[in-house]
Design a protein around this motif. Structure first.
Motif, PDB file in Angstrom:
ATOM      1  N   THR A   1       9.773  14.476 -37.230  1.00 44.38           N
ATOM      2  CA  THR A   1       9.037  13.601 -37.925  1.00 44.38           C
ATOM      3  C   THR A   1       7.690  13.179 -37.684  1.00 44.38           C
ATOM      4  OG1 THR A   1      11.318  12.595 -38.581  1.00 44.38           O
ATOM      5  CG2 THR A   1       9.308  11.118 -38.732  1.00 44.38           C
ATOM      6  N   ILE A   2       6.969  13.236 -38.664  1.00 44.34           N
ATOM      7  CA  ILE A   2       5.620  12.714 -38.244  1.00 44.34           C
ATOM      8  C   ILE A   2       5.061  11.506 -38.925  1.00 44.34           C
ATOM      9  CG2 ILE A   2       4.147  14.499 -39.886  1.00 44.34           C
ATOM     10  CD1 ILE A   2       1.990  14.650 -37.980  1.00 44.34           C
ATOM     11  N   LEU A   3       4.434  10.651 -38.239  1.00 40.44           N
ATOM     12  CA  LEU A   3       3.899   9.332 -38.995  1.00 40.44           C
ATOM     13  C   LEU A   3       2.406   9.529 -38.932  1.00 40.44           C
ATOM     14  CD1 LEU A   3       3.721   6.520 -39.863  1.00 40.44           C
ATOM     15  CD2 LEU A   3       3.893   5.712 -37.606  1.00 40.44           C
ATOM     16  N   ILE A   4       1.768   9.446 -40.255  1.00 41.79           N
ATOM     17  CA  ILE A   4       0.134   9.599 -40.477  1.00 41.79           C
ATOM     18  C   ILE A   4      -0.164   8.368 -40.912  1.00 41.79           C
ATOM     19  CG2 ILE A   4      -1.540  10.980 -41.430  1.00 41.79           C
ATOM     20  CD1 ILE A   4       0.459  13.033 -41.941  1.00 41.79           C
ATOM     21  N   ASP A   5      -1.169   7.595 -39.939  1.00 42.27           N
ATOM     22  CA  ASP A   5      -1.643   6.480 -40.543  1.00 42.27           C
ATOM     23  C   ASP A   5      -2.909   6.828 -41.217  1.00 42.27           C
ATOM     24  OD1 ASP A   5       0.141   4.879 -39.170  1.00 42.27           O
ATOM     25  OD2 ASP A   5      -1.115   5.064 -37.330  1.00 42.27           O
ATOM     26  N   ALA A   6      -3.354   5.637 -42.066  1.00 44.72           N
ATOM     27  CA  ALA A   6      -4.663   6.014 -43.025  1.00 44.72           C
ATOM     28  C   ALA A   6      -4.375   7.489 -43.547  1.00 44.72           C
ATOM     29  CB  ALA A   6      -5.664   5.881 -42.318  1.00 44.72           C
ATOM     30  N   ALA A   7      -3.385   7.779 -44.361  1.00 39.76           N
ATOM     31  CA  ALA A   7      -2.750   8.880 -44.732  1.00 39.76           C
ATOM     32  C   ALA A   7      -3.763   9.452 -46.240  1.00 39.76           C
ATOM     33  CB  ALA A   7      -1.721   9.151 -45.064  1.00 39.76           C
ATOM     34  N   SER A   8      -4.467   8.487 -46.754  1.00 38.46           N
ATOM     35  CA  SER A   8      -5.428   9.073 -47.922  1.00 38.46           C
ATOM     36  C   SER A   8      -6.564   9.103 -47.674  1.00 38.46           C
ATOM     37  CB  SER A   8      -5.129   7.609 -48.850  1.00 38.46           C
ATOM     38  OG  SER A   8      -5.965   6.657 -48.488  1.00 38.46           O
ATOM     39  N   GLY A   9      -7.271   9.217 -46.525  1.00 40.50           N
ATOM     40  CA  GLY A   9      -8.534   9.485 -46.319  1.00 40.50           C
ATOM     41  C   GLY A   9      -8.743  10.911 -46.353  1.00 40.50           C
ATOM     42  N   GLY A  10     -10.245  11.314 -45.921  1.00 38.04           N
ATOM     43  CA  GLY A  10     -10.599  12.549 -45.788  1.00 38.04           C
ATOM     44  C   GLY A  10      -9.745  13.543 -44.784  1.00 38.04           C
ATOM     45  N   VAL A  11      -9.477  12.994 -43.603  1.00 36.11           N
ATOM     46  CA  VAL A  11      -8.537  13.843 -42.624  1.00 36.11           C
ATOM     47  C   VAL A  11      -7.056  13.488 -42.975  1.00 36.11           C
ATOM     48  CG1 VAL A  11      -7.886  13.969 -40.351  1.00 36.11           C
ATOM     49  CG2 VAL A  11     -10.209  13.654 -40.817  1.00 36.11           C
ATOM     50  N   GLY A  12      -6.704  12.157 -43.211  1.00 39.87           N
ATOM     51  CA  GLY A  12      -5.428  12.001 -43.622  1.00 39.87           C
ATOM     52  C   GLY A  12      -4.489  12.757 -44.724  1.00 39.87           C
ATOM     53  N   HIS A  13      -5.304  12.822 -45.907  1.00 40.45           N
ATOM     54  CA  HIS A  13      -4.749  13.654 -46.881  1.00 40.45           C
ATOM     55  C   HIS A  13      -4.515  14.816 -46.733  1.00 40.45           C
ATOM     56  CE1 HIS A  13      -8.625  15.308 -48.340  1.00 40.45           C
ATOM     57  NE2 HIS A  13      -7.853  15.942 -49.301  1.00 40.45           N
ATOM     58  N   LEU A  14      -5.279  15.497 -45.820  1.00 42.57           N
ATOM     59  CA  LEU A  14      -4.875  16.816 -45.165  1.00 42.57           C
ATOM     60  C   LEU A  14      -4.093  17.219 -44.302  1.00 42.57           C
ATOM     61  CD1 LEU A  14      -8.780  18.146 -45.229  1.00 42.57           C
ATOM     62  CD2 LEU A  14      -7.231  18.793 -46.918  1.00 42.57           C
ATOM     63  N   ALA A  15      -3.811  16.148 -43.512  1.00 42.44           N
ATOM     64  CA  ALA A  15      -2.880  16.065 -42.413  1.00 42.44           C
ATOM     65  C   ALA A  15      -1.509  16.039 -43.259  1.00 42.44           C
ATOM     66  CB  ALA A  15      -3.073  15.027 -41.462  1.00 42.44           C
ATOM     67  N   VAL A  16      -1.431  15.104 -44.155  1.00 40.45           N
ATOM     68  CA  VAL A  16       0.008  15.226 -44.803  1.00 40.45           C
ATOM     69  C   VAL A  16       0.198  16.450 -45.228  1.00 40.45           C
ATOM     70  CG1 VAL A  16       1.160  14.458 -46.998  1.00 40.45           C
ATOM     71  CG2 VAL A  16      -0.269  12.859 -45.573  1.00 40.45           C
ATOM     72  N   GLN A  17      -0.618  17.275 -45.793  1.00 37.08           N
ATOM     73  CA  GLN A  17      -0.093  18.641 -46.255  1.00 37.08           C
ATOM     74  C   GLN A  17       0.036  19.858 -45.173  1.00 37.08           C
ATOM     75  OE1 GLN A  17      -2.715  19.735 -49.991  1.00 37.08           O
ATOM     76  NE2 GLN A  17      -3.828  18.116 -49.147  1.00 37.08           N
ATOM     77  N   ILE A  18      -0.822  19.644 -44.236  1.00 37.59           N
ATOM     78  CA  ILE A  18      -0.858  20.559 -43.126  1.00 37.59           C
ATOM     79  C   ILE A  18       0.468  20.205 -42.376  1.00 37.59           C
ATOM     80  CG2 ILE A  18      -1.733  21.080 -40.768  1.00 37.59           C
ATOM     81  CD1 ILE A  18      -4.722  20.571 -42.329  1.00 37.59           C
ATOM     82  N   ALA A  19       1.084  19.046 -42.128  1.00 40.95           N
ATOM     83  CA  ALA A  19       2.134  18.757 -41.647  1.00 40.95           C
ATOM     84  C   ALA A  19       3.376  19.563 -42.302  1.00 40.95           C
ATOM     85  CB  ALA A  19       2.426  17.368 -41.406  1.00 40.95           C
ATOM     86  N   LYS A  20       3.281  19.257 -43.820  1.00 39.61           N
ATOM     87  CA  LYS A  20       4.197  19.852 -44.491  1.00 39.61           C
ATOM     88  C   LYS A  20       4.332  21.516 -44.385  1.00 39.61           C
ATOM     89  CE  LYS A  20       6.825  18.028 -47.154  1.00 39.61           C
ATOM     90  NZ  LYS A  20       8.135  17.407 -46.840  1.00 39.61           N
ATOM     91  N   ALA A  21       3.410  22.138 -44.239  1.00 36.75           N
ATOM     92  CA  ALA A  21       3.040  23.523 -44.184  1.00 36.75           C
ATOM     93  C   ALA A  21       3.269  23.833 -42.875  1.00 36.75           C
ATOM     94  CB  ALA A  21       1.602  24.014 -44.563  1.00 36.75           C
ATOM     95  N   MET A  22       3.648  23.013 -41.794  1.00 37.17           N
ATOM     96  CA  MET A  22       3.891  23.305 -40.401  1.00 37.17           C
ATOM     97  C   MET A  22       5.432  23.044 -40.180  1.00 37.17           C
ATOM     98  SD  MET A  22       0.925  22.132 -37.971  1.00 37.17           S
ATOM     99  CE  MET A  22      -0.604  22.862 -37.918  1.00 37.17           C
ATOM    100  N   GLY A  23       6.051  22.663 -41.345  1.00 36.26           N
ATOM    101  CA  GLY A  23       7.409  22.445 -41.046  1.00 36.26           C
ATOM    102  C   GLY A  23       8.016  21.409 -40.852  1.00 36.26           C
ATOM    103  N   ALA A  24       7.169  20.266 -40.985  1.00 35.75           N
ATOM    104  CA  ALA A  24       7.674  18.884 -40.464  1.00 35.75           C
ATOM    105  C   ALA A  24       8.796  18.479 -41.432  1.00 35.75           C
ATOM    106  CB  ALA A  24       6.555  17.648 -41.026  1.00 35.75           C
TER     107      ALA A  24
END
Length: 325
Positions: free
Chosen positions: A143-166
């Protein structure tokens, strides 16, 4: 050519467009005609006079991720040709019609992206990718918790985490529009961190154990609570302080085998270039395959640079704010 500078720290209105000579590339450098320039919150803070690493001296000239066409090569450059469409992080003087950049870190723009979308490839995407993989060491199913997830880095982190198998991606943001945005990008749980009980909502979503990996870039009370929300044997990655307020972390809060790791992209670039190069290849594969979508919130003319910084300060953007020369 035009370039944006500021001769004092303060509100967005201190930014001025000035005329200057087009620079010439030195050894190992290229001259790029800019087509799009990514605006970062770090440069907003530097304009304000908050030193968050890098330059803060005056006169200031913001840095950013610049996408465009190579127009001239400096001595010794062998990895680019004139006419190439590239994107690169420019430390200073990025808000301009032309920029000079280190040729070592050029990324060729995939045909699938326009120039504005490509500005997310250097700093935002690489920060999200390496913060999760190298510092966070996310494992499939965690499980990963991503703070401020809608910004330039955060919205990519959401997708990258899913792609990495979170196993579960928990995304926090401050408005319903932002929560809807990150849910559409694949977040499994969305929580408004302005709610008084947001931390209890995270615990409820993790059956009381907290998150295995936490990406934190807000600081202040959010950082303090995020440490508490890190699971036993979990890893918190601190990669910025949007609030400008960094609270101290008491060592006893880490006694349940928690790890707090800092992340700085430039430290990776200068000390682990082979890791950066491998990450670039994987990121490009994720983007060209459609598994990660760089989202541009708005494209503004360079003449509207003040508006761009006002928008960043208001923190209403969903994805990236981009300037178009």
């Amino acid at each position: 050519m035009r370039i944006v500078r500021h001769h004092e720290h303060g509100a967005p209105s201190v930014l001025r467009i000035e005329e200057t000579d087009t620079p010439r590339p030195g050894p190992g450098e290229v001259l790029i005609r800019a087509e799009a320039i990514g605006v970062t919150f770090a440069e907003v803070q530097r304009r304000q006079g908050i030193r968050i690493g890098g330059h803060a001296d005056l006169p200031g000239s913001p840095g950013g991720d610049v996408a465009g066409v190579v127009e001239a090569l400096g001595e010794g450059v062998t990895n680019a040709r004139t006419g190439d469409r590239v994107v690169v992080d420019v430390h200073r003087g990025a808000y301009a019609d032309h920029v000079v950049a280190d040729a070592s870190w050029l990324i060729r723009i995939p045909a699938e992206l326009d120039a504005a979308e490509a500005t997310l490839l250097p700093s935002p995407a690489q920060t999200a990718y390496h913060a999760i993989k190298e510092s966070g060491q996310l494992k499939p199913g965690e499980t990963i918790l991503i703070d401020a997830a809608s910004g330039g880095v955060g919205h990519l982190a959401v997708q990258i985490a899913k792609a990495m198998g979170a196993g579960k991606v928990i995304a926090t943001a401050s408005t319903q529009a932002k929560l809807d945005f990150v849910r559409d990008l694949g977040a499994d749980v969305t929580i408004n961190y302005t709610d008084d009980d947001w931390d209890q909502q995270v615990l409820a979503a993790t059956d009381g154990r907290g998150a295995d990996v936490v990406l934190e870039t807000v600081g202040g009370d959010i950082l303090t609570k995020s440490v508490q929300l890190t699971a036993q044997f979990g890893r918190l990655v601190f990669y910025g302080s949007a609030s400008g307020n960094v609270q101290p972390i008491h060592p006893l809060t880490l006694s349940r085998m928690k790890t707090v790791a800092g992340f700085a992209l430039y430290a990776m670039i200068y000390n682990r270039p082979e890791t950066i190069a491998a990450g670039q290849r994987e990121l490009l594969d994720l983007v060209t395959s459609g598994r990660v979508r760089p989202i541009v919130h708005t494209r503004l003319p360079l003449d509207e640079v003040v508006k761009a910084h006002e928008l960043m300060e208001a923190r209403t953007q969903l994805g990236k704010v981009v300037l178009i020369p």
